[in-house]
Design an enzyme around this catalytic site. Structure first.
Site, PDB file in Angstrom:
ATOM      1  N   SER A 214     -16.146  -2.015 -10.501  1.00 32.82           N
ATOM      2  CA  SER A 214     -15.143  -2.859 -11.168  1.00 32.82           C
ATOM      3  C   SER A 214     -15.299  -4.311 -10.734  1.00 32.82           C
ATOM      4  O   SER A 214     -15.129  -5.223 -11.545  1.00 32.82           O
ATOM      5  CB  SER A 214     -13.731  -2.386 -10.822  1.00 32.82           C
ATOM      6  OG  SER A 214     -13.503  -1.108 -11.352  1.00 32.82           O
TER       7      SER A 214
ATOM      8  N   LYS B  15      -6.577  -5.962  -2.047  1.00 35.14           N
ATOM      9  CA  LYS B  15      -6.935  -7.262  -2.632  1.00 35.14           C
ATOM     10  C   LYS B  15      -6.021  -7.472  -3.829  1.00 35.14           C
ATOM     11  O   LYS B  15      -5.612  -6.507  -4.469  1.00 35.14           O
ATOM     12  CB  LYS B  15      -8.403  -7.300  -3.072  1.00 35.14           C
ATOM     13  CG  LYS B  15      -9.250  -6.206  -2.442  1.00 35.14           C
ATOM     14  CD  LYS B  15      -9.981  -5.307  -3.427  1.00 35.14           C
ATOM     15  CE  LYS B  15     -10.112  -3.897  -2.873  1.00 35.14           C
ATOM     16  NZ  LYS B  15     -10.771  -2.955  -3.771  1.00 35.14           N
TER      17      LYS B  15
ATOM     18  N   ARG C 100     -21.884   6.072  -4.887  1.00 32.61           N
ATOM     19  CA  ARG C 100     -22.929   5.459  -5.690  1.00 32.61           C
ATOM     20  C   ARG C 100     -24.173   5.165  -4.855  1.00 32.61           C
ATOM     21  O   ARG C 100     -25.275   5.551  -5.188  1.00 32.61           O
ATOM     22  CB  ARG C 100     -22.411   4.162  -6.317  1.00 32.61           C
ATOM     23  CG  ARG C 100     -21.364   4.412  -7.377  1.00 32.61           C
ATOM     24  CD  ARG C 100     -20.600   3.175  -7.680  1.00 32.61           C
ATOM     25  NE  ARG C 100     -19.971   2.679  -6.467  1.00 32.61           N
ATOM     26  CZ  ARG C 100     -19.073   1.707  -6.441  1.00 32.61           C
ATOM     27  NH1 ARG C 100     -18.730   1.100  -7.549  1.00 32.61           N
ATOM     28  NH2 ARG C 100     -18.534   1.321  -5.301  1.00 32.61           N
TER      29      ARG C 100
ATOM     30  N   HIS D  18     -16.191   5.309 -13.867  1.00 29.28           N
ATOM     31  CA  HIS D  18     -14.990   6.115 -13.611  1.00 29.28           C
ATOM     32  C   HIS D  18     -14.866   7.233 -14.645  1.00 29.28           C
ATOM     33  O   HIS D  18     -14.578   8.381 -14.306  1.00 29.28           O
ATOM     34  CB  HIS D  18     -13.721   5.248 -13.703  1.00 29.28           C
ATOM     35  CG  HIS D  18     -13.617   4.179 -12.661  1.00 29.28           C
ATOM     36  ND1 HIS D  18     -13.413   2.851 -12.973  1.00 29.28           N
ATOM     37  CD2 HIS D  18     -13.683   4.241 -11.307  1.00 29.28           C
ATOM     38  CE1 HIS D  18     -13.343   2.147 -11.856  1.00 29.28           C
ATOM     39  NE2 HIS D  18     -13.511   2.956 -10.832  1.00 29.28           N
TER      40      HIS D  18
HETATM   41  O1  PNS Z   1     -10.925   2.094  -5.933  1.00 36.11           O
HETATM   42  P1  PNS Z   1     -10.676   1.872  -4.469  1.00 36.11           P
HETATM   43  O2  PNS Z   1     -10.074   0.507  -4.250  1.00 36.11           O
HETATM   44  O3  PNS Z   1     -11.900   2.110  -3.629  1.00 36.11           O
HETATM   45  O4  PNS Z   1      -9.570   2.968  -4.023  1.00 36.11           O
HETATM   46  C1  PNS Z   1      -9.101   3.050  -2.698  1.00 36.11           C
HETATM   47  C2  PNS Z   1      -7.894   4.009  -2.610  1.00 36.11           C
HETATM   48  C3  PNS Z   1      -6.772   3.548  -3.508  1.00 36.11           C
HETATM   49  C4  PNS Z   1      -8.333   5.387  -3.007  1.00 36.11           C
HETATM   50  C5  PNS Z   1      -7.440   4.047  -1.110  1.00 36.11           C
HETATM   51  O5  PNS Z   1      -7.195   2.739  -0.659  1.00 36.11           O
HETATM   52  C6  PNS Z   1      -6.196   4.896  -0.892  1.00 36.11           C
HETATM   53  O6  PNS Z   1      -6.257   6.090  -0.894  1.00 36.11           O
HETATM   54  N1  PNS Z   1      -5.031   4.227  -0.729  1.00 36.11           N
HETATM   55  C7  PNS Z   1      -3.763   4.904  -0.514  1.00 36.11           C
HETATM   56  C8  PNS Z   1      -3.287   4.725   0.922  1.00 36.11           C
HETATM   57  C9  PNS Z   1      -3.840   5.809   1.807  1.00 36.11           C
HETATM   58  O7  PNS Z   1      -3.622   6.992   1.633  1.00 36.11           O
HETATM   59  N2  PNS Z   1      -4.607   5.374   2.824  1.00 36.11           N
HETATM   60  C10 PNS Z   1      -5.203   6.279   3.782  1.00 36.11           C
HETATM   61  C11 PNS Z   1      -6.538   6.801   3.300  1.00 36.11           C
HETATM   62  S1  PNS Z   1      -7.714   6.356   4.474  1.00 36.11           S
END
Ligand code: PNS
Length: 161
Positions: A130, A44, A92, A20
């Protein structure tokens, strides 16, 4: 004066890894400000609370032009609030692609002006996540090459029995 270019870098950051950090630094190469957006609603059950995840990023990343914020609800809404024109995500491996592609298209559908930019991490951090860090730390493995000492300590405390 031209408008500052702002990127949001969203994620769960459970916890922040050197992968990150690498992407935050790379983002500063093409935007003026990076808002690290820590998702409140992680699907989760996260290992670290929202406050802990934010605090670990604050202790790990001290760079001018970087702001750390929690967000709830839709990412596009949050991006609008902070004036961001770009969403940064890391790609990645091929396994990331499907989920990332879906998310990028959905975000574009929700806000066509917001562009998703995928960054490739440093070679030695390519297979870092993570969830792998949590798993290795849970069983007492050495994660010192993958996270900053402050994160390593926090993981040790979490898994102390
Ligand atoms: O680190 P992660 O868990 O891959 O992050 C995922 C994240 C937080 C970026 C994604 O779940 C997100 O943007 N959540 C906010 C809700 C949202 O906007 N959802 C629609 C996007 S498809």
């Amino acid at each position: 004066m031209t408008k500052p270019r702002i990127a949001v870098y969203p994620g769960s950051f459970d916890p922040i890894t050197k992968g990150h950090e690498d992407l935050i630094r790379r983002s500063l190469g093409f935007v003026d400000r990076v808002v690290v957006a820590v998702a409140v609603n992680v699907a989760k059950q996260p290992l670290f609370s929202l406050e802990e995840r934010v605090a670990l990023i604050q202790e790990t990343v001290r760079l001018p032009g970087v702001e750390i914020r929690a967000f709830e609800g839709l990412l596009v809404q949050f991006a609008r609030e902070v004036g961001a024109s770009v969403i940064v995500r890391g790609l990645r491996a091929v396994s990331d692609f499907e989920y990332e592609f879906q998310m990028a298209l959905m975000n574009r559908n929700l806000d066509p002006k917001l562009e998703t930019v995928f960054l490739v991490p440093a070679f030695d951090l390519t297979y870092l996540s993570s969830s792998l860090v949590r798993e290795v730390a849970r069983f007492g493995g050495d994660v010192s090459a993958l996270v900053q000492p402050v994160v390593q300590e926090a993981l040790k405390r979490k898994f102390q029995r």
